[in-house]
Design an enzyme around this catalytic site. Structure first.
Site, short mmCIF file in Angstrom:
data_model
loop_
_atom_site.label_atom_id
_atom_site.label_comp_id
_atom_site.label_asym_id
_atom_site.label_seq_id
_atom_site.Cartn_x
_atom_site.Cartn_y
_atom_site.Cartn_z
N ARG A 112 -5.61 5.59 -7.83
CA ARG A 112 -5.37 7.04 -7.92
C ARG A 112 -5.30 7.49 -9.38
NH1 ARG A 112 -0.14 7.76 -4.32
NH2 ARG A 112 -0.53 9.99 -4.73
N LEU B 50 0.87 -1.17 0.00
CA LEU B 50 0.00 0.00 0.00
C LEU B 50 0.91 1.22 0.00
CD1 LEU B 50 -2.67 -0.90 2.74
CD2 LEU B 50 -2.92 -1.11 0.26
N ASP B 51 0.49 2.28 -0.69
CA ASP B 51 1.25 3.53 -0.65
C ASP B 51 1.41 4.00 0.79
OD1 ASP B 51 1.28 3.53 -3.40
OD2 ASP B 51 -0.39 4.94 -3.60
N LYS B 52 2.45 4.75 1.04
CA LYS B 52 2.69 5.29 2.38
C LYS B 52 1.44 5.94 2.96
CE LYS B 52 5.11 9.09 4.67
NZ LYS B 52 5.97 10.28 4.48
#
Length: 334
Positions: free
Chosen positions: A256, A147-149
Protein backbone atom coordinates in the site's frame (compact mmCIF):
# COMPACT_ATOMS: atom_id res chain seq x y z
CA UNK A 1 -15.84 -1.15 23.22
CA UNK A 2 -18.51 -0.98 25.88
CA UNK A 3 -17.99 2.53 27.26
CA UNK A 4 -20.13 1.71 30.30
CA UNK A 5 -17.52 -0.86 31.40
CA UNK A 6 -14.65 1.63 31.06
CA UNK A 7 -13.03 3.88 33.61
CA UNK A 8 -12.74 7.58 32.71
CA UNK A 9 -9.95 9.76 34.04
CA UNK A 10 -9.29 13.49 33.66
CA UNK A 11 -5.65 14.57 33.97
CA UNK A 12 -3.95 17.96 33.87
CA UNK A 13 -0.29 17.60 32.94
CA UNK A 14 2.27 19.43 35.04
CA UNK A 15 4.19 19.23 38.27
CA UNK A 16 7.74 20.05 39.26
CA UNK A 17 9.19 17.01 37.50
CA UNK A 18 7.78 17.93 34.08
CA UNK A 19 10.15 20.06 31.97
CA UNK A 20 8.84 23.54 31.28
CA UNK A 21 9.29 22.94 27.56
CA UNK A 22 7.19 19.77 27.63
CA UNK A 23 8.00 16.08 27.15
CA UNK A 24 6.77 12.87 25.51
CA UNK A 25 3.10 12.09 26.04
CA UNK A 26 3.73 8.58 27.37
CA UNK A 27 6.24 9.84 29.95
CA UNK A 28 3.90 12.57 31.13
CA UNK A 29 1.08 10.03 31.45
CA UNK A 30 3.27 7.58 33.35
CA UNK A 31 3.99 10.30 35.89
CA UNK A 32 0.35 11.34 36.17
CA UNK A 33 -0.94 7.75 36.38
CA UNK A 34 1.73 5.71 38.18
CA UNK A 35 -0.66 2.81 38.77
CA UNK A 36 -0.44 1.93 35.04
CA UNK A 37 2.61 0.65 33.20
CA UNK A 38 4.07 2.80 30.46
CA UNK A 39 3.39 0.03 27.95
CA UNK A 40 -0.27 0.01 28.97
CA UNK A 41 -0.48 3.79 28.59
CA UNK A 42 1.20 3.64 25.16
CA UNK A 43 -1.38 1.07 24.06
CA UNK A 44 -4.21 3.34 25.23
CA UNK A 45 -2.75 6.25 23.26
CA UNK A 46 -2.41 4.17 20.10
CA UNK A 47 -5.98 2.92 20.51
CA UNK A 48 -7.27 6.52 20.54
CA UNK A 49 -8.32 6.41 24.21
CA UNK A 50 -6.39 9.56 25.18
CA UNK A 51 -7.76 12.89 23.93
CA UNK A 52 -7.31 16.62 24.40
CA UNK A 53 -10.16 18.98 23.57
CA UNK A 54 -12.08 16.12 21.97
CA UNK A 55 -9.19 15.25 19.62
CA UNK A 56 -7.55 11.82 20.02
CA UNK A 57 -3.78 11.82 20.56
CA UNK A 58 -2.41 8.69 18.92
CA UNK A 59 1.37 9.15 19.08
CA UNK A 60 2.96 8.20 22.44
CA UNK A 61 6.10 10.12 21.44
CA UNK A 62 4.27 13.39 20.71
CA UNK A 63 5.54 16.29 22.78
CA UNK A 64 3.01 17.77 25.22
CA UNK A 65 3.18 20.91 27.34
CA UNK A 66 2.40 21.50 31.02
CA UNK A 67 -1.19 22.47 31.71
CA UNK A 68 -2.66 20.29 28.96
CA UNK A 69 -6.04 18.78 29.94
CA UNK A 70 -6.39 15.14 28.94
CA UNK A 71 -9.39 12.82 28.94
CA UNK A 72 -8.50 9.13 29.25
CA UNK A 73 -10.75 6.13 28.73
CA UNK A 74 -9.40 2.96 30.35
CA UNK A 75 -11.25 -0.17 29.16
CA UNK A 76 -12.13 -2.91 31.59
CA UNK A 77 -9.43 -5.55 31.76
CA UNK A 78 -10.06 -8.49 29.42
CA UNK A 79 -8.84 -12.08 29.62
CA UNK A 80 -5.24 -12.45 28.38
CA UNK A 81 -6.01 -15.58 26.37
CA UNK A 82 -8.32 -15.39 23.33
CA UNK A 83 -11.41 -17.56 23.55
CA UNK A 84 -12.25 -20.17 20.90
CA UNK A 85 -14.95 -19.08 18.44
CA UNK A 86 -16.47 -21.11 15.64
CA UNK A 87 -15.80 -19.21 12.42
CA UNK A 88 -16.36 -20.26 8.83
CA UNK A 89 -12.67 -20.60 7.90
CA UNK A 90 -11.69 -21.39 4.30
CA UNK A 91 -9.00 -24.06 4.78
CA UNK A 92 -6.82 -24.49 1.68
CA UNK A 93 -4.42 -27.01 3.20
CA UNK A 94 -3.96 -28.63 6.60
CA UNK A 95 -1.63 -31.25 8.06
CA UNK A 96 -0.14 -32.02 11.47
CA UNK A 97 2.27 -29.07 11.25
CA UNK A 98 0.47 -26.19 9.60
CA UNK A 99 -2.74 -24.82 8.18
CA UNK A 100 -3.18 -22.50 5.17
CA UNK A 101 -6.20 -20.20 5.28
CA UNK A 102 -7.79 -18.11 2.51
CA UNK A 103 -8.71 -15.12 4.68
CA UNK A 104 -11.73 -13.02 3.70
CA UNK A 105 -11.57 -9.23 3.81
CA UNK A 106 -12.80 -7.81 7.10
CA UNK A 107 -11.34 -10.56 9.28
CA UNK A 108 -8.73 -9.35 11.81
CA UNK A 109 -5.83 -11.79 12.21
CA UNK A 110 -5.25 -11.56 15.98
CA UNK A 111 -6.81 -9.83 18.99
CA UNK A 112 -5.91 -6.18 19.50
CA UNK A 113 -7.51 -3.15 21.16
CA UNK A 114 -10.94 -2.77 19.59
CA UNK A 115 -10.86 -6.31 18.18
CA UNK A 116 -10.76 -8.66 21.17
CA UNK A 117 -12.98 -11.28 19.56
CA UNK A 118 -14.08 -12.57 16.17
CA UNK A 119 -10.48 -12.75 14.91
CA UNK A 120 -8.73 -15.44 12.89
CA UNK A 121 -6.90 -16.50 16.05
CA UNK A 122 -10.23 -17.06 17.84
CA UNK A 123 -11.37 -19.22 14.92
CA UNK A 124 -8.09 -21.14 14.78
CA UNK A 125 -8.21 -21.95 18.49
CA UNK A 126 -11.65 -23.47 17.97
CA UNK A 127 -10.54 -25.31 14.81
CA UNK A 128 -7.12 -26.56 15.94
CA UNK A 129 -7.53 -26.72 19.71
CA UNK A 130 -4.38 -27.02 21.78
CA UNK A 131 -2.20 -27.93 18.79
CA UNK A 132 -1.43 -24.30 17.82
CA UNK A 133 2.17 -23.18 18.34
CA UNK A 134 2.75 -21.16 21.48
CA UNK A 135 5.80 -19.26 20.23
CA UNK A 136 3.73 -16.31 19.06
CA UNK A 137 2.37 -15.82 22.59
CA UNK A 138 -1.16 -16.24 23.89
CA UNK A 139 -2.45 -13.37 21.76
CA UNK A 140 -0.93 -14.61 18.50
CA UNK A 141 -0.57 -18.40 18.71
CA UNK A 142 0.87 -19.87 15.52
CA UNK A 143 0.88 -16.57 13.63
CA UNK A 144 3.90 -16.40 11.33
CA UNK A 145 2.86 -13.45 9.15
CA UNK A 146 -0.18 -11.19 8.93
CA UNK A 147 -2.56 -9.65 6.44
CA UNK A 148 -4.31 -6.34 7.08
CA UNK A 149 -7.92 -6.64 8.20
CA UNK A 150 -9.20 -5.48 4.78
CA UNK A 151 -6.70 -7.45 2.70
CA UNK A 152 -7.94 -10.86 1.56
CA UNK A 153 -5.98 -13.96 0.63
CA UNK A 154 -3.56 -16.66 1.69
CA UNK A 155 -2.01 -16.99 5.14
CA UNK A 156 -0.06 -19.85 6.76
CA UNK A 157 -0.28 -20.63 10.48
CA UNK A 158 1.96 -23.00 12.47
CA UNK A 159 0.34 -25.76 14.53
CA UNK A 160 3.41 -26.59 16.62
CA UNK A 161 6.64 -24.94 17.72
CA UNK A 162 8.84 -26.86 15.26
CA UNK A 163 6.74 -25.63 12.33
CA UNK A 164 6.64 -22.11 13.74
CA UNK A 165 10.42 -21.93 13.99
CA UNK A 166 10.89 -23.30 10.47
CA UNK A 167 8.34 -21.00 8.85
CA UNK A 168 9.53 -17.92 10.76
CA UNK A 169 13.09 -18.57 9.57
CA UNK A 170 11.90 -18.68 5.95
CA UNK A 171 9.97 -15.43 6.26
CA UNK A 172 12.90 -13.73 8.00
CA UNK A 173 15.21 -14.93 5.21
CA UNK A 174 12.86 -13.32 2.61
CA UNK A 175 13.23 -16.31 0.28
CA UNK A 176 16.95 -15.80 -0.35
CA UNK A 177 17.80 -19.43 0.38
CA UNK A 178 14.44 -21.13 -0.08
CA UNK A 179 11.24 -21.24 -2.13
CA UNK A 180 9.32 -18.55 -0.24
CA UNK A 181 6.92 -16.73 -2.59
CA UNK A 182 4.32 -14.08 -1.80
CA UNK A 183 2.40 -12.37 -4.58
CA UNK A 184 -0.54 -9.97 -4.44
CA UNK A 185 -2.99 -8.56 -6.95
CA UNK A 186 -3.91 -4.90 -6.62
CA UNK A 187 -6.13 -2.47 -8.50
CA UNK A 188 -4.44 0.94 -8.57
CA UNK A 189 -5.20 4.42 -9.85
CA UNK A 190 -3.39 5.08 -13.12
CA UNK A 191 -0.80 2.90 -14.85
CA UNK A 192 2.68 2.70 -13.30
CA UNK A 193 5.56 3.64 -15.58
CA UNK A 194 7.61 1.71 -16.30
CA UNK A 195 5.07 -1.12 -16.43
CA UNK A 196 7.35 -3.35 -14.38
CA UNK A 197 10.05 -2.58 -11.88
CA UNK A 198 11.27 -2.69 -8.30
CA UNK A 199 10.47 -0.27 -5.50
CA UNK A 200 13.17 0.01 -2.82
CA UNK A 201 12.68 2.30 0.17
CA UNK A 202 13.02 2.41 3.92
CA UNK A 203 9.75 2.35 5.87
CA UNK A 204 8.88 3.47 9.39
CA UNK A 205 5.85 4.49 11.44
CA UNK A 206 4.72 7.99 10.43
CA UNK A 207 5.38 10.67 13.04
CA UNK A 208 2.40 12.68 11.84
CA UNK A 209 -0.17 9.89 11.78
CA UNK A 210 0.52 6.79 13.87
CA UNK A 211 -1.91 4.73 11.77
CA UNK A 212 0.30 5.19 8.69
CA UNK A 213 3.65 3.85 7.56
CA UNK A 214 5.87 6.36 5.76
CA UNK A 215 8.83 6.27 3.39
CA UNK A 216 11.87 7.57 5.30
CA UNK A 217 15.42 8.43 4.38
CA UNK A 218 18.34 6.02 4.22
CA UNK A 219 19.52 4.93 7.63
CA UNK A 220 16.06 5.14 9.19
CA UNK A 221 13.30 2.54 9.47
CA UNK A 222 13.51 -0.85 7.77
CA UNK A 223 14.51 -1.71 4.21
CA UNK A 224 11.56 -2.76 2.03
CA UNK A 225 11.54 -4.18 -1.52
CA UNK A 226 8.52 -4.78 -3.78
CA UNK A 227 8.68 -6.06 -7.37
CA UNK A 228 5.68 -5.10 -9.50
CA UNK A 229 4.26 -5.77 -12.97
CA UNK A 230 1.21 -4.29 -14.69
CA UNK A 231 -1.09 -7.15 -15.64
CA UNK A 232 -3.89 -5.24 -17.37
CA UNK A 233 -5.63 -1.89 -17.89
CA UNK A 234 -9.23 -3.02 -17.34
CA UNK A 235 -10.92 0.30 -18.17
CA UNK A 236 -8.91 0.75 -21.37
CA UNK A 237 -8.41 4.45 -20.62
CA UNK A 238 -5.36 4.24 -18.31
CA UNK A 239 -7.42 5.30 -15.31
CA UNK A 240 -6.91 2.00 -13.48
CA UNK A 241 -4.40 -0.85 -13.69
CA UNK A 242 -4.33 -4.39 -12.34
CA UNK A 243 -0.86 -4.82 -10.81
CA UNK A 244 0.87 -7.95 -9.57
CA UNK A 245 3.25 -7.36 -6.66
CA UNK A 246 5.91 -9.81 -5.49
CA UNK A 247 7.21 -9.22 -1.98
CA UNK A 248 10.93 -9.50 -1.29
CA UNK A 249 10.40 -8.18 2.23
CA UNK A 250 7.22 -8.15 4.28
CA UNK A 251 6.84 -4.86 6.14
CA UNK A 252 3.59 -3.49 7.57
CA UNK A 253 1.43 -1.95 4.78
CA UNK A 254 4.38 -2.42 2.40
CA UNK A 255 2.49 -2.75 -0.89
CA UNK A 256 0.00 0.00 0.00
CA UNK A 257 2.80 2.42 0.90
CA UNK A 258 5.04 1.51 -2.04
CA UNK A 259 2.34 1.89 -4.69
CA UNK A 260 1.19 5.16 -3.14
CA UNK A 261 4.82 6.34 -3.12
CA UNK A 262 4.98 5.46 -6.82
CA UNK A 263 1.95 7.73 -7.37
CA UNK A 264 -0.53 4.89 -7.87
CA UNK A 265 -2.41 4.13 -4.62
CA UNK A 266 -4.86 1.26 -4.35
CA UNK A 267 -8.50 1.78 -5.18
CA UNK A 268 -10.51 1.96 -1.97
CA UNK A 269 -7.48 2.75 0.21
CA UNK A 270 -8.62 5.78 2.21
CA UNK A 271 -5.49 5.76 4.38
CA UNK A 272 -2.92 6.09 1.59
CA UNK A 273 -5.06 7.19 -1.36
CA UNK A 274 -7.42 9.81 0.08
CA UNK A 275 -6.16 12.41 -2.42
CA UNK A 276 -7.44 10.20 -5.26
CA UNK A 277 -11.06 9.93 -4.10
CA UNK A 278 -12.23 12.40 -6.75
CA UNK A 279 -10.97 10.04 -9.48
CA UNK A 280 -13.90 7.73 -8.75
CA UNK A 281 -16.23 10.29 -10.38
CA UNK A 282 -14.49 9.63 -13.71
CA UNK A 283 -15.38 5.95 -13.68
CA UNK A 284 -18.52 4.54 -15.26
CA UNK A 285 -21.62 4.13 -13.12
CA UNK A 286 -21.23 0.35 -12.75
CA UNK A 287 -17.57 0.73 -11.76
CA UNK A 288 -18.40 3.46 -9.22
CA UNK A 289 -21.08 1.26 -7.66
CA UNK A 290 -18.68 -1.71 -7.54
CA UNK A 291 -15.99 0.43 -5.91
CA UNK A 292 -18.44 1.63 -3.27
CA UNK A 293 -19.54 -1.96 -2.64
CA UNK A 294 -15.90 -3.03 -2.27
CA UNK A 295 -15.50 -0.79 0.78
CA UNK A 296 -11.82 -1.65 1.27
CA UNK A 297 -8.42 -1.44 -0.37
CA UNK A 298 -8.34 -3.52 -3.55
CA UNK A 299 -5.58 -5.91 -2.46
CA UNK A 300 -5.54 -9.73 -2.48
CA UNK A 301 -2.79 -12.18 -1.46
CA UNK A 302 -3.04 -14.45 -4.48
CA UNK A 303 0.07 -16.66 -4.17
CA UNK A 304 1.87 -18.23 -1.21
CA UNK A 305 4.74 -20.69 -1.53
CA UNK A 306 7.19 -22.06 1.03
CA UNK A 307 9.11 -25.17 2.06
CA UNK A 308 7.27 -27.46 4.43
CA UNK A 309 9.12 -27.02 7.76
CA UNK A 310 9.24 -30.77 8.44
CA UNK A 311 9.50 -32.50 5.04
CA UNK A 312 11.21 -29.77 3.02
CA UNK A 313 8.64 -30.24 0.25
CA UNK A 314 7.83 -27.07 -1.69
CA UNK A 315 4.19 -26.12 -1.15
CA UNK A 316 2.58 -23.57 -3.43
CA UNK A 317 -0.99 -22.26 -3.17
CA UNK A 318 -2.96 -19.85 -5.33
CA UNK A 319 -6.19 -17.99 -4.62
CA UNK A 320 -8.29 -16.30 -7.31
CA UNK A 321 -9.66 -12.80 -6.84
CA UNK A 322 -12.49 -12.78 -4.29
CA UNK A 323 -15.99 -11.90 -5.48
CA UNK A 324 -15.84 -8.21 -4.52
CA UNK A 325 -12.60 -7.53 -6.42
CA UNK A 326 -13.64 -9.72 -9.35
CA UNK A 327 -16.92 -7.76 -9.59
CA UNK A 328 -15.01 -4.46 -9.57
CA UNK A 329 -12.56 -5.71 -12.21
CA UNK A 330 -15.46 -6.82 -14.43
CA UNK A 331 -17.23 -3.48 -14.00
CA UNK A 332 -14.05 -1.60 -14.90
CA UNK A 333 -13.69 -3.73 -18.04
CA UNK A 334 -17.21 -3.00 -19.33
Amino acid sequence: MDQSAAQRRAVVLGGEEMPAGGERLDRALARALPEFSRARLQALVRAGQVSAGGQALRDPAAKVAPGLHLDIVIPEALPAEPAPERLALVVVHEDDDLIVIDKPAGLVVHPAPGHEGGTLVNGLIAHCGASLSGIGGVRRPGIVHRLDKDTSGLLVVAKNDHAHQGLTAQFADHGRTGPLERAYLALVWGVPQPRSGTIRTNLARSRRNFEKIAVVREGEGRHAVTHYRVEAEPDGESQVALVRCQLETGRTHQIRVHLSHLGHPLLGDDLYGSAFRTKAARLGLAARDALTALGRQALHATLLGFAHPRTGETLRFESPLPADMAHLLAALSD
